[in-house]
Write a protein that holds these residues in place. Sequence first.
Motif, PDB file in Angstrom:
ATOM      1  N   ILE A 255      76.626  98.824  30.007  1.00 39.57           N
ATOM      2  CA  ILE A 255      76.479  97.625  30.854  1.00 39.57           C
ATOM      3  C   ILE A 255      75.968  98.026  32.228  1.00 39.57           C
ATOM      4  O   ILE A 255      75.073  97.394  32.806  1.00 39.57           O
TER       5      ILE A 255
ATOM      6  N   HIS B  10      70.481  88.471  30.481  1.00 39.82           N
ATOM      7  CA  HIS B  10      71.249  87.935  31.601  1.00 39.82           C
ATOM      8  C   HIS B  10      70.912  86.456  31.728  1.00 39.82           C
ATOM      9  O   HIS B  10      69.756  86.074  31.900  1.00 39.82           O
TER      10      HIS B  10
ATOM     11  N   LEU C 213      81.739  92.276  25.045  1.00 35.47           N
ATOM     12  CA  LEU C 213      80.486  91.567  25.321  1.00 35.47           C
ATOM     13  C   LEU C 213      80.471  90.318  24.451  1.00 35.47           C
ATOM     14  O   LEU C 213      80.863  90.375  23.276  1.00 35.47           O
ATOM     15  N   THR C 214      80.030  89.222  25.027  1.00 38.46           N
ATOM     16  CA  THR C 214      79.945  88.000  24.223  1.00 38.46           C
ATOM     17  C   THR C 214      78.575  87.923  23.569  1.00 38.46           C
ATOM     18  O   THR C 214      77.564  88.377  24.124  1.00 38.46           O
TER      19      THR C 214
ATOM     20  N   ARG D 143      75.082  83.051  34.932  1.00 36.37           N
ATOM     21  CA  ARG D 143      75.352  84.378  35.539  1.00 36.37           C
ATOM     22  C   ARG D 143      76.203  85.246  34.615  1.00 36.37           C
ATOM     23  O   ARG D 143      77.177  85.873  35.024  1.00 36.37           O
ATOM     24  N   LYS D 144      75.816  85.241  33.360  1.00 32.63           N
ATOM     25  CA  LYS D 144      76.527  86.074  32.381  1.00 32.63           C
ATOM     26  C   LYS D 144      75.547  87.037  31.735  1.00 32.63           C
ATOM     27  O   LYS D 144      74.396  86.688  31.470  1.00 32.63           O
ATOM     28  N   LEU D 145      76.027  88.222  31.431  1.00 37.36           N
ATOM     29  CA  LEU D 145      75.243  89.188  30.673  1.00 37.36           C
ATOM     30  C   LEU D 145      75.776  89.170  29.247  1.00 37.36           C
ATOM     31  O   LEU D 145      76.936  89.486  29.004  1.00 37.36           O
TER      32      LEU D 145
END
Lengths: 269, 604
Positions: free
Chosen positions: A166, A244, A208-209, A249-251
């Motif tokens: 990450i 991203h 991680l999603t 605002r999510k990775l």
Amino acid sequence: MFSEALDQLARLHSIVKQGRAYLQRRLEDPKLKPETDTPIAAWLGHAWQLAELKAAGLVQADVELIQLAFNSHDDVARQEHIDTGVWMNLATGRIQVTQNFRPYKAAKYIKSDDSFFQVAQVKELCVYPGDANPRIRWDGMLPRPAEPGDFQKVRDHARADFAAVIKEVKNNLKGPLADKQPIHALQFRRIGQVDGVLVVEDARGERLTLTDAGMAEEPQSCHLLQLLSPSLHENQTLVVRFRHDLDRRKLQVKPLSIVTGASVVRLTL
Amino acid sequence: MSIPLLIQVYDEMRRLAIAGSAVAAGDFRLKKLIEPLTRAGEKAPVFAKVGQAVQAVVDSSEKTASTALLELAALVNAILYTQGETGIPGDLKPLETTDLGGQATQASARVLKPLLEALTTTGSGRIELIRDAHERGTFKDLRLVKAALNAVDDPYPEIGEFIADKVLPLYGKAILPELRAKVDVKGRAGQLHRLGLLHRLDPEGSRDLIQSALAEGSKEMKVAAIECLGTTDDDLAYLLEQTKAKAKDVRAAALRALTASASSRADVIATLKKVISGPDLELIISKVKQSLLPEIQNYVLEQAESQFTDLLKLKDKKLQGSSITRMQQLVSCLDERKDIQAETFLLKCFENAKAIAAIKSEPAGADLNELVAHVLSQGTPRMQRELVASHKTLTDSCLLSAIFAARATMTPEDFYAAFSSSLKGISDKRTKKNSAEHDRGMAVAEAISARSGYVTYRQWMRFSRYERRREESHLKALDPRWLDAAIEARAADLVFDLARPGHAATNQFLSEHLATQKKPHEAEEVLQTMVRVAHPDAADLLIDALKKQAKSTSSYYYSYWYGRMIADLPRSEAPKFEALLPTLPDKMVDQLMESVLALKNKPE
């Protein structure tokens, strides 16, 4: 949509800015060769020839590659079909991509690429300037059947520490000309769900999603995880594409394939 | 790092980008953020940089605002890319997985992509692709599951039906949740398939949906739901009630469900007997013939015997016609029965064929004889033997049924010995004088060319509507001498069917025959056969045909068909076609290029 558009405009602005500086340097020194540390030359329209790549030393000898994923999509803006193969270099673990561009007008005259289920043995592999997943090309290749040892190599090269990956991905993404959707192979402990959200977790509990959102060039793949045997949800290697989400605002990651000890289970094409 | 502050900057920047950089200069909301950015910059220099970039936007002019805004965007995005949230708190539960059943396969992209397009788009040619993929087992690839599930709603009904009937059952109970999630009891078309499939895969689990469809569903869903009802007392009570419905399709569905339930309750049997003896028999033929209940089987025979006796006594043409129709229905109910009573009755009908043929009503006795012959041809060995033994006296469809029965029951050598001479009766032109021999020869040719033992009984007649397509029965191999017999008889179509590689007489016949064909579509089948049997001149003759086509002024190009032949030639012929292409019109090249490439790249 606006966020994506603004991001693209910012990228274009960076290309113009960096490109001006690069072209100015080339004007001042006509003997200056195209830059090979960054992909700026390709961004400015330079079409690398294999001979150029070889002359620039961008060649690897006697490489064995295994294909982890494949996709073919229509790029309407470019007016081209693009066949993309995602490969792992069995020696280094580096993930590299082949790209076959077929302009609409000439599509009938250019053979399309297809999924490759064997191991490609390449005498001279040309590697384009790039960052996370550079483009590769070769002139000739000898196929051989994939063996359990090859899949084990993929698993050995996969990254077991999500936190480190990450960090690397974020560091890479901040570059304005970086590949915004890099591909990595992750060694996971399990795939599951939290309140309906698909999640992949490493041995240390880092998560991680999973999502298909924003990556429409490839077919949707998240839903396929529920059709797999439960054994594929534990202690395997997941090949993913990072993305991203600018608005949330999510990775997050999109699953491309799962590599077991015996095969690559493809989830896209 | 003060991320909320950065997010505020991002939001304002985004707002201004959407509004246009012309309004960015002096923006007061952006201006307000400069001071907190400067303060934050004392701890983290990057905020100071952001503050400077914001200041540049605020201080910009109309000319410089866009550049300043883009600089700010690049900087802020670069920072926010490093701040993406990952992970999710909470208890990580296992995924609820469903076993697709059987071994999943992985098709290549070149196979998968066109199939995915066929399942998700519209246009002609898709059903062939889908059928072919099903036959090859391609649908076992789980990447097709979602597309297949959605394809039950395909606007082309045949595709939705095929998917529901043949493809989705491959996945077993794994697809139940998806099916349930999308079922709409008030819907039509694809919804009927979903309901039927839910019932087929999980009869008990789908009862609630069936009841819901009965209570609140659309008319079509109600009919489909009726057919799914079972053997509980409530179901039977409901079905018995619906057998009296005015709407024919509701009545038909209820009767079919009642017959299929195989219930031996007295009231059910009584209802079915009443239907069998009445005009609604045509609605349930397909179910009656599958019924194993002795009461039903015996009653059908009783009715058939009685009707048969009456038929032979009738003189009025109108009454004869309706009696023949009823006999056809009853005989259809006896189709596929192997019991001695049914066999005896059907053979009795066959023995009385002459008397029946004398009935000249509409439908006529000859029509009944054809049906009887058809049923015998696929019946017990005794039925088939009796039919075959009479073949010399039979004509038309009766003869065809007898020949099929002969092919199924005789050894290849005996079949050849008994029927090969009939091919000589085939003429180029059928006349009154040669009609008997010609028809006999054509019937033999048809039986030789058949790929399955299923003889379609008069597709255009309503009886065939009740017939579910039987599994294709295995036909015995043919004696190799049939090819020579076909050549001797100059039966071109048969030669095309039977042709095999390395047969010199076939090669000569094909060459001679091609020379006599004037029109492209006539030559096409000959050339196809030549390619299939690896005729030594196939490639050159195909090239000649293409050159002729190039000169044609017709707007319809046969190159599509020729293209497929090119790809089937040996790879060594590729250079000839590569040399030919530049001499052809563009339209032909467009159609042929892919085939030539396929030929060039095919494995040895």
